[in-house]
Design a protein around this motif. Structure first.
Motif, PDB file in Angstrom:
ATOM      1  N   ALA A   1     -13.220  14.790  64.991  1.00 30.82           N
ATOM      2  CA  ALA A   1     -13.735  14.537  66.341  1.00 30.82           C
ATOM      3  C   ALA A   1     -12.629  14.072  67.276  1.00 30.82           C
ATOM      4  CB  ALA A   1     -14.857  13.498  66.277  1.00 30.82           C
ATOM      5  N   ILE A   2     -11.730  13.214  66.764  1.00 28.14           N
ATOM      6  CA  ILE A   2     -10.625  12.724  67.594  1.00 28.14           C
ATOM      7  C   ILE A   2      -9.680  13.861  67.965  1.00 28.14           C
ATOM      8  CG2 ILE A   2      -8.578  11.258  67.570  1.00 28.14           C
ATOM      9  CD1 ILE A   2     -10.174   9.286  65.839  1.00 28.14           C
ATOM     10  N   LEU A   3      -9.324  14.683  66.970  1.00 23.72           N
ATOM     11  CA  LEU A   3      -8.391  15.783  67.240  1.00 23.72           C
ATOM     12  C   LEU A   3      -8.987  16.802  68.192  1.00 23.72           C
ATOM     13  CD1 LEU A   3      -6.908  16.329  63.656  1.00 23.72           C
ATOM     14  CD2 LEU A   3      -5.828  15.224  65.615  1.00 23.72           C
ATOM     15  N   VAL A   4     -10.268  17.101  68.028  1.00 21.71           N
ATOM     16  CA  VAL A   4     -10.913  18.057  68.932  1.00 21.71           C
ATOM     17  C   VAL A   4     -10.946  17.504  70.356  1.00 21.71           C
ATOM     18  CG1 VAL A   4     -13.083  19.205  69.485  1.00 21.71           C
ATOM     19  CG2 VAL A   4     -12.265  19.183  67.131  1.00 21.71           C
ATOM     20  N   GLY A   5     -11.284  16.215  70.490  1.00 20.53           N
ATOM     21  CA  GLY A   5     -11.311  15.618  71.827  1.00 20.53           C
ATOM     22  C   GLY A   5      -9.948  15.620  72.489  1.00 20.53           C
ATOM     23  N   LEU A   6      -8.900  15.260  71.721  1.00 23.77           N
ATOM     24  CA  LEU A   6      -7.551  15.271  72.273  1.00 23.77           C
ATOM     25  C   LEU A   6      -7.090  16.687  72.616  1.00 23.77           C
ATOM     26  CD1 LEU A   6      -5.812  12.629  69.955  1.00 23.77           C
ATOM     27  CD2 LEU A   6      -6.679  12.311  72.285  1.00 23.77           C
ATOM     28  N   HIS A   7      -7.513  17.667  71.804  1.00 22.69           N
ATOM     29  CA  HIS A   7      -7.148  19.054  72.095  1.00 22.69           C
ATOM     30  C   HIS A   7      -7.800  19.530  73.393  1.00 22.69           C
ATOM     31  CE1 HIS A   7      -6.200  23.253  71.516  1.00 22.69           C
ATOM     32  NE2 HIS A   7      -7.496  23.555  71.574  1.00 22.69           N
ATOM     33  N   ILE A   8      -9.070  19.181  73.569  1.00 21.56           N
ATOM     34  CA  ILE A   8      -9.756  19.565  74.813  1.00 21.56           C
ATOM     35  C   ILE A   8      -9.086  18.901  76.015  1.00 21.56           C
ATOM     36  CG2 ILE A   8     -11.928  19.409  76.085  1.00 21.56           C
ATOM     37  CD1 ILE A   8     -13.382  19.576  73.397  1.00 21.56           C
ATOM     38  N   ARG A   9      -8.686  17.628  75.855  1.00 26.27           N
ATOM     39  CA  ARG A   9      -8.013  16.929  76.944  1.00 26.27           C
ATOM     40  C   ARG A   9      -6.670  17.591  77.278  1.00 26.27           C
ATOM     41  NH1 ARG A   9      -5.683  11.037  75.954  1.00 26.27           N
ATOM     42  NH2 ARG A   9      -7.859  10.542  75.494  1.00 26.27           N
ATOM     43  N   SER A  10      -5.918  17.954  76.242  1.00 22.82           N
ATOM     44  CA  SER A  10      -4.611  18.577  76.487  1.00 22.82           C
ATOM     45  C   SER A  10      -4.765  19.932  77.173  1.00 22.82           C
ATOM     46  CB  SER A  10      -3.852  18.731  75.166  1.00 22.82           C
ATOM     47  OG  SER A  10      -4.521  19.630  74.284  1.00 22.82           O
ATOM     48  N   ARG A  11      -5.784  20.688  76.794  1.00 26.66           N
ATOM     49  CA  ARG A  11      -6.015  21.973  77.456  1.00 26.66           C
ATOM     50  C   ARG A  11      -6.413  21.767  78.911  1.00 26.66           C
ATOM     51  NH1 ARG A  11      -9.690  26.168  74.355  1.00 26.66           N
ATOM     52  NH2 ARG A  11      -9.044  27.281  76.246  1.00 26.66           N
ATOM     53  N   ALA A  12      -7.225  20.736  79.171  1.00 28.58           N
ATOM     54  CA  ALA A  12      -7.600  20.448  80.561  1.00 28.58           C
ATOM     55  C   ALA A  12      -6.375  20.043  81.373  1.00 28.58           C
ATOM     56  CB  ALA A  12      -8.655  19.344  80.597  1.00 28.58           C
ATOM     57  N   ARG A  13      -5.492  19.232  80.758  1.00 26.64           N
ATOM     58  CA  ARG A  13      -4.259  18.853  81.444  1.00 26.64           C
ATOM     59  C   ARG A  13      -3.380  20.071  81.711  1.00 26.64           C
ATOM     60  NH1 ARG A  13      -1.927  13.302  78.624  1.00 26.64           N
ATOM     61  NH2 ARG A  13      -3.359  11.847  79.634  1.00 26.64           N
ATOM     62  N   LEU A  14      -3.336  20.969  80.728  1.00 16.07           N
ATOM     63  CA  LEU A  14      -2.523  22.170  80.894  1.00 16.07           C
ATOM     64  C   LEU A  14      -3.057  23.027  82.038  1.00 16.07           C
ATOM     65  CD1 LEU A  14      -0.236  24.002  79.940  1.00 16.07           C
ATOM     66  CD2 LEU A  14      -1.835  25.007  78.275  1.00 16.07           C
ATOM     67  N   ARG A  15      -4.391  23.167  82.113  1.00 18.28           N
ATOM     68  CA  ARG A  15      -4.968  23.941  83.208  1.00 18.28           C
ATOM     69  C   ARG A  15      -4.680  23.285  84.556  1.00 18.28           C
ATOM     70  NH1 ARG A  15      -9.371  24.544  79.508  1.00 18.28           N
ATOM     71  NH2 ARG A  15     -10.423  22.771  80.501  1.00 18.28           N
ATOM     72  N   THR A  16      -4.765  21.948  84.585  1.00 19.80           N
ATOM     73  CA  THR A  16      -4.461  21.238  85.828  1.00 19.80           C
ATOM     74  C   THR A  16      -3.001  21.434  86.223  1.00 19.80           C
ATOM     75  OG1 THR A  16      -6.153  19.583  85.323  1.00 19.80           O
ATOM     76  CG2 THR A  16      -4.491  18.998  86.960  1.00 19.80           C
ATOM     77  N   ALA A  17      -2.111  21.319  85.214  1.00 17.57           N
ATOM     78  CA  ALA A  17      -0.689  21.506  85.505  1.00 17.57           C
ATOM     79  C   ALA A  17      -0.408  22.925  85.991  1.00 17.57           C
ATOM     80  CB  ALA A  17       0.130  21.199  84.250  1.00 17.57           C
ATOM     81  N   ASN A  18      -1.073  23.903  85.373  1.00 11.65           N
ATOM     82  CA  ASN A  18      -0.882  25.294  85.808  1.00 11.65           C
ATOM     83  C   ASN A  18      -1.388  25.494  87.231  1.00 11.65           C
ATOM     84  OD1 ASN A  18       0.283  26.039  83.371  1.00 11.65           O
ATOM     85  ND2 ASN A  18      -1.654  26.694  82.471  1.00 11.65           N
ATOM     86  N   ALA A  19      -2.530  24.855  87.536  1.00 15.13           N
ATOM     87  CA  ALA A  19      -3.066  24.981  88.895  1.00 15.13           C
ATOM     88  C   ALA A  19      -2.123  24.346  89.911  1.00 15.13           C
ATOM     89  CB  ALA A  19      -4.452  24.330  88.971  1.00 15.13           C
ATOM     90  N   VAL A  20      -1.573  23.167  89.561  1.00 16.34           N
ATOM     91  CA  VAL A  20      -0.636  22.504  90.467  1.00 16.34           C
ATOM     92  C   VAL A  20       0.624  23.343  90.643  1.00 16.34           C
ATOM     93  CG1 VAL A  20       0.824  20.470  90.761  1.00 16.34           C
ATOM     94  CG2 VAL A  20      -1.522  20.202  89.965  1.00 16.34           C
ATOM     95  N   ALA A  21       1.121  23.888  89.510  1.00 16.11           N
ATOM     96  CA  ALA A  21       2.319  24.727  89.591  1.00 16.11           C
ATOM     97  C   ALA A  21       2.057  25.978  90.414  1.00 16.11           C
ATOM     98  CB  ALA A  21       2.777  25.108  88.180  1.00 16.11           C
ATOM     99  N   SER A  22       0.868  26.572  90.234  1.00 15.66           N
ATOM    100  CA  SER A  22       0.531  27.760  91.010  1.00 15.66           C
ATOM    101  C   SER A  22       0.428  27.441  92.493  1.00 15.66           C
ATOM    102  CB  SER A  22      -0.798  28.349  90.509  1.00 15.66           C
ATOM    103  OG  SER A  22      -1.181  29.466  91.266  1.00 15.66           O
ATOM    104  N   ALA A  23      -0.180  26.274  92.805  1.00 19.50           N
ATOM    105  CA  ALA A  23      -0.275  25.877  94.215  1.00 19.50           C
ATOM    106  C   ALA A  23       1.110  25.612  94.800  1.00 19.50           C
ATOM    107  CB  ALA A  23      -1.150  24.625  94.341  1.00 19.50           C
ATOM    108  N   ALA A  24       1.976  24.969  93.995  1.00 17.01           N
ATOM    109  CA  ALA A  24       3.332  24.714  94.483  1.00 17.01           C
ATOM    110  C   ALA A  24       4.096  26.008  94.697  1.00 17.01           C
ATOM    111  CB  ALA A  24       4.070  23.821  93.484  1.00 17.01           C
ATOM    112  N   THR A  25       3.898  26.972  93.778  1.00 16.02           N
ATOM    113  CA  THR A  25       4.562  28.269  93.928  1.00 16.02           C
ATOM    114  C   THR A  25       4.067  28.997  95.175  1.00 16.02           C
ATOM    115  OG1 THR A  25       4.809  28.443  91.526  1.00 16.02           O
ATOM    116  CG2 THR A  25       5.017  30.464  92.797  1.00 16.02           C
ATOM    117  N   SER A  26       2.759  28.954  95.381  1.00 15.29           N
ATOM    118  CA  SER A  26       2.201  29.599  96.570  1.00 15.29           C
ATOM    119  C   SER A  26       2.709  28.935  97.847  1.00 15.29           C
ATOM    120  CB  SER A  26       0.672  29.547  96.523  1.00 15.29           C
ATOM    121  OG  SER A  26       0.174  30.214  95.383  1.00 15.29           O
TER     122      SER A  26
END
Length: 408
Positions: free
Chosen positions: A158-183
């Motif tokens: 349960a801990i690993l799954v929760g941390l994995h979901i959090r890391s994926r959410a962070r990655l999506r946020t970082a990608n969105a920020v990077a995409s906005a910065a690129t645009s």
């Protein structure tokens, strides 16, 4: 997830109920636990909006009632996925793991007939509904250790799954920020390129167009001086007047050229000058002034105007209507100089604003094509909910017909 959590709570409670007789007070407690186990899983529906509250309520239910730890483990996974605070994560992992171990250990310490773990390690066809006494295949310490290890593994998952979901959410946020910065960077680069192009056009216009207009004004002045030497004859005076008109027009065109060059060099100032809020709305005064200015330029205008309650017309519609009439008259002056122009304008709440401008084509109008401003005018009229049509008929008359809705 919700049905599975409720099911596991019901299974654990059902085995726990085997430790009590139906007439004992403990059996009544078991009945209350069963009634609580059914809706307990629906607590997870609030994990997205209230993850912390959901986790702590799940831990309390599992710790105080004979429920399976799946409920608290799911709530722990959800909380870890949605909260990145370090202290909250550590506290959640400790409490969630402890509750999971306690839940499984509690079941393992129950008498053999009322324990799910004992049933798992029991000899087939013994205990339960078989009518035979339960026979264990392993010793009690093995059952307890297995229950503890299982609880720890399930908590770790349960801990690993929760941390994995959090890391994926962070990655999506970082990608969105990077995409906005690129645009944004691309937009800035485009703005810089456009400004460099505008500066180059401004420099070229200043070196060529402004220079040519200056020479034209200078030559017109020279022509006027030469005409003055011819004496006071009507031909000399007419030539002098034409030269003066050319000089004034070239001087005015030079001022306009400098204004346009300044707009190219200062886009912010250009936007302020071209803003629709600075446009003139359609009023009786602005209409009379526009027609008078057009007549002063040498054009013959035949008007038929019928306007009612013009003061109640929405200002945005009035600006579009005035711009349409202005563009139509400018187009006629530019492409058919000297030709008479007919203007029909009606405005009423029942029929809206209707404008029709027509003029015969002249040799100066070439093939009768409209000016470049009419396509832009059409787009603006349609954006306001109206219609704009223009073209040449069989009699070589050029027409501009605009219909706008009435909004007060």
């Amino acid at each position: 997830m919700v049905p599975l959590a409720s099911l596991m709570c019901l299974i654990q409670t059902s085995f726990f109920a085997l430790n009590f007789d139906q007439d004992s007070p403990g059996y009544l407690f078991v009945i209350l636990c069963i009634l609580t186990a059914i809706p307990a899983g629906f607590l997870l529906l609030a994990r997205s909006e209230y993850p912390e509250v959901t986790f702590w309520l799940a831990c309390i239910l599992v710790a105080l009632l004979p429920f399976d730890s799946l409920l608290s483990s799911m709530a722990m996974c959800s909380l870890l996925a949605r909260r990145a605070d370090r202290r909250t994560s550590i506290r959640t992992c400790i409490v969630g793991t402890a509750v999971a171990v306690w839940s499984q250990l509690r079941d393992a310490l129950q008498p053999a007939d009322g324990s799910l773990w004992h049933l798992i390690f029991a000899k087939p066809y013994t205990g339960g509904g078989s009518g035979k006494p339960i026979v264990m295949l392993v010793e009690e310490p093995t059952i307890i250790i297995t229950a503890i290890i299982t609880a720890l593994v399930s908590a770790a998952i349960a801990i690993l799954v929760g941390l994995h979901i959090r890391s994926r959410a962070r990655l999506r946020t970082a990608n969105a920020v990077a995409s906005a910065a690129t645009s944004h960077a691309q937009s800035l680069a485009n703005d810089l390129n456009n400004q460099q192009l505008a500066d180059a056009i401004a420099a070229e216009a200043h070196d060529t167009l402004a220079h040519s207009l200056s020479l034209l004004a200078l030559n017109a002045s020279a022509l006027q001086a030469e005409a003055a030497r011819l004496g006071d004859s009507p031909e000399a005076q007419a030539l002098s007047k034409k030269a003066e008109d050319i000089r004034k027009q070239s001087a005015g065109a030079l001022d306009e050229a400098h204004a346009i060059i300044d707009m190219l060099r200062d886009p912010q100032k250009a936007w302020e000058q071209l803003a629709p809020s600075d446009e003139t709305a359609l009023t009786r005064e602005s209409l009379d002034a526009l027609i008078a200015d057009t007549r002063n330029s040498g054009m013959t205008i035949n008007t038929w105007i019928d306007i009612q309650q013009l003061s109640a017309l929405d200002e945005s519609i009035g600006k579009v209507a005035f711009r349409a009439l202005q563009e139509s008259l400018t187009n006629a002056l530019r492409h058919a100089p000297g030709a008479p122009v007919s203007v029909e304008l009606t405005a009423a709440p029942q029929s809206g604003v209707h404008m029709h401008v027509s003029n015969p084509l002249t040799d100066a109008a070439a093939d009768g094509r409209a000016g470049a401003g009419l396509p832009g005018l059409t787009a603006r009229v349609e954006a306001a909910g109206g219609q704009c049509r223009y073209g040449v008929d069989d009699r070589r008359l050029f027409h501009v017909d605009v219909l706008l809705p009435w909004r007060s």
